[in-house]
Design a protein around this motif. Structure first.
Motif, PDB file in Angstrom:
ATOM      1  N   MET A   1      73.311  -6.244   7.331  1.00  0.00           N
ATOM      2  CA  MET A   1      73.996  -5.438   6.323  1.00  0.00           C
ATOM      3  C   MET A   1      74.758  -4.276   6.961  1.00  0.00           C
ATOM      4  O   MET A   1      75.885  -3.945   6.558  1.00  0.00           O
ATOM      5  CB  MET A   1      72.990  -4.913   5.298  1.00  0.00           C
ATOM      6  N   ASP A   2      74.141  -3.664   7.978  1.00  0.00           N
ATOM      7  CA  ASP A   2      74.803  -2.542   8.681  1.00  0.00           C
ATOM      8  C   ASP A   2      76.065  -3.032   9.399  1.00  0.00           C
ATOM      9  O   ASP A   2      77.071  -2.327   9.454  1.00  0.00           O
ATOM     10  CB  ASP A   2      73.849  -1.909   9.688  1.00  0.00           C
ATOM     11  N   ARG A   3      76.005  -4.250   9.939  1.00  0.00           N
ATOM     12  CA  ARG A   3      77.141  -4.792  10.659  1.00  0.00           C
ATOM     13  C   ARG A   3      78.299  -5.130   9.706  1.00  0.00           C
ATOM     14  O   ARG A   3      79.472  -4.977  10.055  1.00  0.00           O
ATOM     15  CB  ARG A   3      76.716  -6.058  11.415  1.00  0.00           C
ATOM     16  N   LEU A   4      77.928  -5.581   8.493  1.00  0.00           N
ATOM     17  CA  LEU A   4      78.958  -5.953   7.523  1.00  0.00           C
ATOM     18  C   LEU A   4      79.559  -4.739   6.801  1.00  0.00           C
ATOM     19  O   LEU A   4      80.680  -4.814   6.287  1.00  0.00           O
ATOM     20  CB  LEU A   4      78.361  -6.916   6.478  1.00  0.00           C
TER      21      LEU A   4
ATOM     22  N   CYS B   1      63.001  -8.403   7.572  1.00  0.00           N
ATOM     23  CA  CYS B   1      63.594  -7.200   6.973  1.00  0.00           C
ATOM     24  C   CYS B   1      64.512  -6.499   7.969  1.00  0.00           C
ATOM     25  O   CYS B   1      65.611  -6.063   7.610  1.00  0.00           O
ATOM     26  CB  CYS B   1      62.494  -6.246   6.512  1.00  0.00           C
ATOM     27  N   SER B   2      64.071  -6.385   9.211  1.00  0.00           N
ATOM     28  CA  SER B   2      64.889  -5.740  10.247  1.00  0.00           C
ATOM     29  C   SER B   2      66.167  -6.531  10.512  1.00  0.00           C
ATOM     30  O   SER B   2      67.250  -5.948  10.670  1.00  0.00           O
ATOM     31  CB  SER B   2      64.085  -5.607  11.542  1.00  0.00           C
ATOM     32  N   ILE B   3      66.048  -7.856  10.551  1.00  0.00           N
ATOM     33  CA  ILE B   3      67.217  -8.709  10.781  1.00  0.00           C
ATOM     34  C   ILE B   3      68.228  -8.547   9.648  1.00  0.00           C
ATOM     35  O   ILE B   3      69.433  -8.412   9.882  1.00  0.00           O
ATOM     36  CB  ILE B   3      66.776 -10.189  10.898  1.00  0.00           C
ATOM     37  N   ARG B   4      67.737  -8.538   8.418  1.00  0.00           N
ATOM     38  CA  ARG B   4      68.637  -8.437   7.265  1.00  0.00           C
ATOM     39  C   ARG B   4      69.295  -7.056   7.183  1.00  0.00           C
ATOM     40  O   ARG B   4      70.460  -6.940   6.796  1.00  0.00           O
ATOM     41  CB  ARG B   4      67.867  -8.750   5.981  1.00  0.00           C
ATOM     42  N   ARG B   5      68.547  -6.015   7.560  1.00  0.00           N
ATOM     43  CA  ARG B   5      69.134  -4.666   7.555  1.00  0.00           C
ATOM     44  C   ARG B   5      70.242  -4.550   8.601  1.00  0.00           C
ATOM     45  O   ARG B   5      71.301  -3.957   8.340  1.00  0.00           O
ATOM     46  CB  ARG B   5      68.053  -3.617   7.816  1.00  0.00           C
ATOM     47  N   LYS B   6      70.002  -5.097   9.779  1.00  0.00           N
ATOM     48  CA  LYS B   6      71.015  -5.049  10.835  1.00  0.00           C
ATOM     49  C   LYS B   6      72.261  -5.817  10.432  1.00  0.00           C
ATOM     50  O   LYS B   6      73.396  -5.423  10.721  1.00  0.00           O
ATOM     51  CB  LYS B   6      70.447  -5.606  12.140  1.00  0.00           C
TER      52      LYS B   6
END
Length: 402
Positions: free
Chosen positions: A398-401, A391-396
């Motif tokens: 999304m934030d980067r994109l 979840c943390s990896i996917r949120r980061k």
């Protein structure tokens, strides 16, 4: 109650929406397969225990609910920050709980269980996710305190101390299967980070692991030296298992009874299996049919296709874990995901290999499939931790994109 409150209430009981759904589906299907197989294996006991199926279904439902709660907690509530602050208290408590089985009678040659009425708990099962968390927390501290990356012995110092303590306890409990899994899981965790300060230690550990594997194969596989030595020690039961691995038919009505019947069951599956519920070996031939030897019953009933289904579901989980491990740049996430993958693989390798007599039998359960509340809760807790990282990896990402 308003729709918004209903959504909030339901979300409290649901995993984070950023979780990997492929892993969730694979875990759910494995648990369902395990439940049906456990019920099927216990049908053979209804002749002397008419209510055994109801009891087994109730226990399995309780174990799965507890496992889901553990998974939900780790997925939504676990944070390295609060764990790191409380670790100085958590570690001695966990080690004390692991020592408690010595106060209870030996089961299957090991002092690894706490017996409370009809319920058996195996604290050492929780040492597997525990050691993964400790290794990842060392990296979390190093991220906050970079001086830990300059001293060769400082980064994983706490992890090594805890690992050695756990190994001593489990060795004294004579639970070699669990010891092997924890050792490989721990070593994989400390081999993952690529810091210069670790490279010398990692090279020495690789050499040591290869040397130990070669020595074990030479002493137990190609010769009988290791078995003969063990026969005069408290680990004589391991020598028996090595002999059964080499030839399970030498003492079919003695120590080789279970492995021989395991092979009989697998051989009689005729590729397509006898049909769900039609296993003959579960009727007293395999006394651990719902636990250690459950894979033999599953193959007997569903054939090669059933085994293939299990392998595919395990493969999905492993692939997704390592997919995210290679995707992230955070070493603590890599350790959690990689350590979880090794933990899962080692259980499958040791259980399937032992059931098929390809390696000496170790008595470790087939995760998600075998009966046993401790192993179910432990692996579900670990999967929740892995999903937390995903979840943390996917949120980061999304934030980067965005």
């Amino acid at each position: 109650m308003s729709k918004q409150k209903k959504r909030e209430k339901s979300s409290l009981l649901a995993l984070d929406p950023k979780c990997d759904k492929y892993i969730n589906w694979a875990v759910m299907l494995l648990l369902l397969i395990g439940t049906f197989t456990i019920v099927s294996t216990n049908v053979g006991k209804t002749t002397y225990a008419p209510d055994i199926v109801k009891t087994v279904v109730f226990k399995q439902c309780v174990f799965m609910i507890c496992g889901y709660i553990a998974m939900l907690f780790m997925n939504k509530m676990f944070r390295f920050g609060w764990y790191s602050a409380l670790e100085i208290l958590i570690i001695p408590i966990c080690l004390f709980i692991m020592v408690l089985p010595f106060a209870f009678p030996e089961i299957g040659g090991s002092h690894a269980w706490i017996q409370i009425g009809s319920i058996s708990l195996q604290p050492s099962e929780f040492a597997k996710p525990f050691i993964i968390i400790i290794c990842a927390t060392c990296l979390y501290r190093a991220k906050k305190k970079t001086s830990m990356l300059k001293d060769k012995g400082k980064l994983f110092k706490r992890a090594w101390i805890v690992f050695i303590c756990i190994c001593i306890i489990i060795f004294c409990q004579k639970d070699i299967g669990t010891l092997v899994i924890i050792s490989f899981t721990f070593l994989s965790c400390i081999m993952i980070p690529k810091y210069p300060v670790l490279q010398h230690m990692q090279r020495r550990l690789k050499f040591l692991v290869y040397a130990v594997i070669i020595a074990v194969v030479a002493l137990f596989g190609f010769t009988n030296i290791g078995s003969e030595v063990l026969k005069s020690t408290p680990f004589a039961h391991i020598a028996v298992r090595v002999e059964n691995f080499k030839d399970p038919y030498t003492d079919v009505y003695g120590d080789g009874y279970q492995p021989a019947n395991s092979l009989y069951g697998i051989a009689s599956s005729n590729i397509v299996g006898k049909g769900i519920g039609n296993s003959a070996r579960k009727y007293g031939y395999l006394t651990q049919a719902d636990n250690d030897y459950i894979l033999a019953v599953l193959i007997e009933e569903t054939g090669v296709f059933g085994l293939l289904g299990i392998v595919i579901l395990y493969g999905i989980i492993e692939y997704r874990l390592f997919y995210y491990a290679f995707k992230t740049s955070e070493d603590m996430y890599k350790v959690i995901l990689g350590g979880t993958g090794v933990y899962l693989f080692m259980h499958f390798f040791l259980n399937a290999g032992g059931v098929a007599c390809l390696i000496p039998f170790t008595g470790v359960p087939l995760l998600f499939i075998s009966s046993g509340g401790t192993s179910v809760i432990s692996i579900m807790l670990t999967m929740g931790l892995a999903q937390n990282c995903i979840c943390s990896i996917r949120r980061k990402e999304m934030d980067r994109l965005s």
